[in-house]
Motif scaffolding. Structure first.
Motif, PDB file in Angstrom:
ATOM      1  N   LEU A 160       1.267  -1.398  -0.037  1.00  0.00           N
ATOM      2  CA  LEU A 160       0.001  -0.238   0.541  1.00  0.00           C
ATOM      3  C   LEU A 160       0.614   1.197   0.013  1.00  0.00           C
ATOM      4  N   VAL A 161       0.008   2.061  -0.312  1.00  0.00           N
ATOM      5  CA  VAL A 161       0.916   3.539  -1.060  1.00  0.00           C
ATOM      6  C   VAL A 161      -0.033   4.476  -0.308  1.00  0.00           C
ATOM      7  N   VAL A 162       0.764   5.704   0.110  1.00  0.00           N
ATOM      8  CA  VAL A 162       0.112   6.549   0.708  1.00  0.00           C
ATOM      9  C   VAL A 162      -0.186   7.726  -0.200  1.00  0.00           C
ATOM     10  N   ALA A 163      -1.312   7.366  -0.830  1.00  0.00           N
ATOM     11  CA  ALA A 163      -0.965   8.644  -1.661  1.00  0.00           C
ATOM     12  C   ALA A 163      -1.348  10.496  -1.555  1.00  0.00           C
ATOM     13  N   PRO A 164      -0.750  11.214  -2.100  1.00  0.00           N
ATOM     14  CA  PRO A 164      -1.144  13.128  -1.143  1.00  0.00           C
ATOM     15  C   PRO A 164      -2.358  13.027  -1.153  1.00  0.00           C
TER      16      PRO A 164
END
Length: 173
Positions: A164-168
């Motif tokens: 999972l990547v935290v989107a800006p």
């Protein structure tokens, strides 16, 4: 109340509760978050009662009897559910990692199993029928909690960090 309305209006209490929550969220978001926070506090107490009552009904030797066959049944069910989840997410905009995470996030079982696991046993005891099938169902519910909750929590934490990547967040106006 749903039984009173049923002759005139098809009614499902759970769907109605979710719809009310959605409407409150859309119309009064602040109120929705306040209600959610208060219900979250109540839920902590309710969970303690729920799992305590479940534990009081469990026939531990029955869990041991379910053993490998019970565990195998749970694993097969989790795998089938996972394959179904992956199948239905195949056309989504999620990344492969997000799809895998969603599948893993469905692994832990606890609350529903605790809430309904003892119902067959209660019905059988109330009606005076042999409670053994109800004890087996309760044992399977407890076994599913014991096997899937810790393993699923670990898998969610481990996989989440990797895929999972935290989107800006977009800047607000």
């Amino acid at each position: 109340t749903e039984h009173l309305l049923e002759p005139w209006v098809p009614f499902a209490a759970l769907v109605a509760a979710m719809a009310i929550g959605y409407i409150i969220l859309e119309k009064r978001e602040t109120m929705a978050h306040e209600i959610s926070a208060k219900l979250g506090k109540i839920w902590i107490f309710a969970e303690i009662i729920l799992f305590s009552m479940l534990g009081a009904q469990v026939n531990v030797p029955m869990i041991w009897q379910a053993g490998r066959m019970g565990a195998a049944l749970i694993v097969i069910g989790i795998l089938a559910r996972g394959l179904g989840t992956l199948f239905f997410l195949a056309g989504s905009k999620l990344t492969p990692g997000e799809r895998l995470f969603t599948t893993v996030a469905y692994t832990p079982k606890a609350t529903v199993q605790a809430a309904i696991g003892a119902v067959p046993l209660m019905i059988m005891r109330t009606t005076g029928t042999d409670p053994r099938p109800g004890e087996i169902m309760l044992a399977m519910a407890v076994l599913s909690i014991v096997l899937t909750a810790p393993a699923g929590a670990w898998a969610i934490a481990a996989l989440g960090k990797r895929v999972l990547v935290v989107a800006p967040r977009p800047l607000s106006d």
